[in-house]
Scaffold this active site. Structure first.
Site, PDB file in Angstrom:
ATOM      1  N   GLU A  23       0.851 -39.566  20.604  1.00 35.25           N
ATOM      2  CA  GLU A  23       1.572 -39.104  19.293  1.00 35.25           C
ATOM      3  C   GLU A  23       1.879 -40.198  18.347  1.00 35.25           C
ATOM      4  O   GLU A  23       1.915 -41.348  18.460  1.00 35.25           O
ATOM      5  CB  GLU A  23       3.174 -38.660  20.143  1.00 35.25           C
ATOM      6  N   HIS A  24       1.752 -39.713  17.158  1.00 41.40           N
ATOM      7  CA  HIS A  24       1.903 -40.592  15.895  1.00 41.40           C
ATOM      8  C   HIS A  24       0.530 -41.506  15.992  1.00 41.40           C
ATOM      9  O   HIS A  24       0.987 -42.822  15.302  1.00 41.40           O
ATOM     10  CB  HIS A  24       3.193 -40.953  15.736  1.00 41.40           C
ATOM     11  N   THR A  25      -0.457 -41.216  16.371  1.00 36.98           N
ATOM     12  CA  THR A  25      -1.760 -42.141  16.468  1.00 36.98           C
ATOM     13  C   THR A  25      -2.766 -41.737  15.560  1.00 36.98           C
ATOM     14  O   THR A  25      -3.615 -42.364  15.040  1.00 36.98           O
ATOM     15  CB  THR A  25      -2.324 -42.296  17.790  1.00 36.98           C
ATOM     16  N   ASP A  26      -2.793 -40.456  15.048  1.00 37.10           N
ATOM     17  CA  ASP A  26      -3.860 -39.953  14.354  1.00 37.10           C
ATOM     18  C   ASP A  26      -4.111 -40.794  12.959  1.00 37.10           C
ATOM     19  O   ASP A  26      -5.004 -40.748  12.436  1.00 37.10           O
ATOM     20  CB  ASP A  26      -3.821 -38.630  14.246  1.00 37.10           C
ATOM     21  N   LEU A 111       5.199 -27.159  18.646  1.00 34.62           N
ATOM     22  CA  LEU A 111       3.911 -26.579  18.970  1.00 34.62           C
ATOM     23  C   LEU A 111       2.910 -26.277  18.012  1.00 34.62           C
ATOM     24  O   LEU A 111       1.939 -25.640  18.071  1.00 34.62           O
ATOM     25  CB  LEU A 111       4.217 -25.249  19.777  1.00 34.62           C
ATOM     26  N   SER A 113       2.966 -24.812  15.065  1.00 36.12           N
ATOM     27  CA  SER A 113       3.237 -23.381  14.411  1.00 36.12           C
ATOM     28  C   SER A 113       2.530 -23.788  12.795  1.00 36.12           C
ATOM     29  O   SER A 113       2.058 -22.919  12.175  1.00 36.12           O
ATOM     30  CB  SER A 113       4.339 -22.752  14.322  1.00 36.12           C
ATOM     31  N   SER A 114       2.640 -24.714  12.255  1.00 36.02           N
ATOM     32  CA  SER A 114       2.466 -25.001  10.748  1.00 36.02           C
ATOM     33  C   SER A 114       0.900 -25.007  10.675  1.00 36.02           C
ATOM     34  O   SER A 114       0.351 -24.348   9.944  1.00 36.02           O
ATOM     35  CB  SER A 114       3.091 -26.281  10.002  1.00 36.02           C
ATOM     36  N   GLU A 147      -1.317 -28.918   3.872  1.00 35.48           N
ATOM     37  CA  GLU A 147       0.021 -29.602   4.146  1.00 35.48           C
ATOM     38  C   GLU A 147       0.397 -30.680   3.167  1.00 35.48           C
ATOM     39  O   GLU A 147       1.509 -30.823   2.883  1.00 35.48           O
ATOM     40  CB  GLU A 147      -0.199 -30.117   5.526  1.00 35.48           C
ATOM     41  N   ASP A 159      -3.662 -31.452  14.787  1.00 36.97           N
ATOM     42  CA  ASP A 159      -3.266 -29.942  14.878  1.00 36.97           C
ATOM     43  C   ASP A 159      -4.332 -29.151  14.653  1.00 36.97           C
ATOM     44  O   ASP A 159      -4.589 -28.119  15.172  1.00 36.97           O
ATOM     45  CB  ASP A 159      -2.009 -29.830  14.327  1.00 36.97           C
TER      46      ASP A 159
END
Length: 348
Positions: A23-26, A111, A113-114, A147, A159
């Protein structure tokens, strides 16, 4: 994605995703291990007479009509207008269309959704225009632009790539430096992955997501590294306390992703559970994106017997993920999640 110019109506589906770990690595060219969900949302686009676009979000009972895409719009409308604008700038301007959005994903639950919405919109509008088939990475970058430029969230590509590359019974090891995707078997035997909604909504653009990304970039610069992918734990002393915590999370989380991939390859789910626990502690204490509601959801999963549990998504609300062993009863309100197929488009 086959060109469908001769068809007046197309339907595109895009799944949500759960990030198993990473998480928060990309945005720091790191590693992540997501999987696409069996649940997602659908965008149906039909040619319409006249000018402009009319969109309906059925789950919300809301509508939007526009003929120009300058300016901003709130919520889901920004995704629709952004998709039209981004495709137009790419020379793939969609024709006037009736757009219907049907969702099977809760908004703000972590999850994605965006991303599912942006992927489904891009696929449907490109197909309606008869655009040629495109590679997943090209499509993911188009969705990322929506985005960034229209929604205001400086998200990475996790995502979108998860939605486009998803396969049943498969996790995706993504290297965000090379953008290579390795498919790994997600075989759980009698174990189950469950998601428990914290009940607290989150919105990436309105949260501290952009601030955290900026802090990671600042930390890398101070450490003399192109990104935190190149930074070393032993150099954290070069940073002020807050930036040191942010950098420690990213550096350690990359290591946890690599270990989790090995755990999947060898079927060591106990090890995987320990890594989930360590990831949550890091997100809570170092990256500071958890909340009391998320911590409570993680604790509820652990009390129910989870081998490991952590918050998922951008943080500041959303859901927690737990790895439940055979025979364990998940807490009330949780539901099982399974890896499913990726995005697709069809004529109807």
């Amino acid at each position: 994605m086959t060109a469908l110019a001769e068809h007046r109506t197309v339907r595109a589906y895009a799944p949500g995703r759960v990030n198993l770990i990473g998480e928060h690595t990309d945005h720091s060219e790191g590693l992540a291990l997501p999987f696409a969900l069996e649940q997602g949302l659908t965008v149906t686009a039909s040619l319409r007479e006249g000018a402009g676009w009319h969109a309906s979000a059925l789950d919300l009972g809301e509508q939007d009509s526009f003929t120009a895409v300058d300016g901003s719009a709130p919520g889901w409308r920004a995704f629709v207008r952004g998709a039209v604008a981004v495709l137009r700038e790419q020379g793939q301007a969609p024709p006037p269309a009736e757009i219907v959005i049907e969702g099977g994903l809760p908004r703000g639950a972590g999850l994605s959704s965006s991303a599912a919405l942006s992927v489904a919109l891009v696929l449907a509008l490109r197909a309606l225009n008869g655009s040629a088939e495109a590679q997943a990475l090209e499509l993911a970058r188009l969705c990322q632009r929506i985005e960034h430029e229209w929604v205001g969230a400086q998200t990475g590509l996790l995502d979108q790539l998860a939605a486009l590359h998803g396969r049943a019974h498969t996790a995706l090891l993504i290297d965000f430096r090379t953008l290579q995707v390795e498919q790994l078997p997600l075989e759980l035997g009698g174990h189950t992955l469950v998601v428990l909604d914290s009940g607290q909504r989150h919105v990436n653009a309105a949260s501290a997501y952009n601030e955290r990304r900026s802090e990671c970039e600042q930390a890398a610069r101070r450490m003399g590294a192109p990104t935190l992918r190149d930074a070393q734990i032993q150099d954290l002393h070069m940073l002020p306390p807050t930036l040191a915590r942010r950098a420690r999370h990213v550096i350690a989380e990359n290591g946890r992703v690599a270990q989790a991939a090995d755990a999947l390859r060898t079927g060591d789910l106990v090890r995987l559970g320990r890594l989930l626990d360590a990831s949550h502690a890091s997100l809570r204490d170092d990256f500071e994106v958890s909340t009391p509601a998320l911590d409570a959801a993680v604790d509820a999963l652990r009390r129910a017997g989870a081998l490991g549990a952590r918050m998922i998504g951008g943080g500041f609300g959303g859901s927690a993920l737990g790895l439940m062993p055979p025979g364990a009863a998940p807490p009330a309100g949780s539901h099982a999640v399974r890896p499913g197929a990726g995005a697709r488009v069809e004529q109807i």
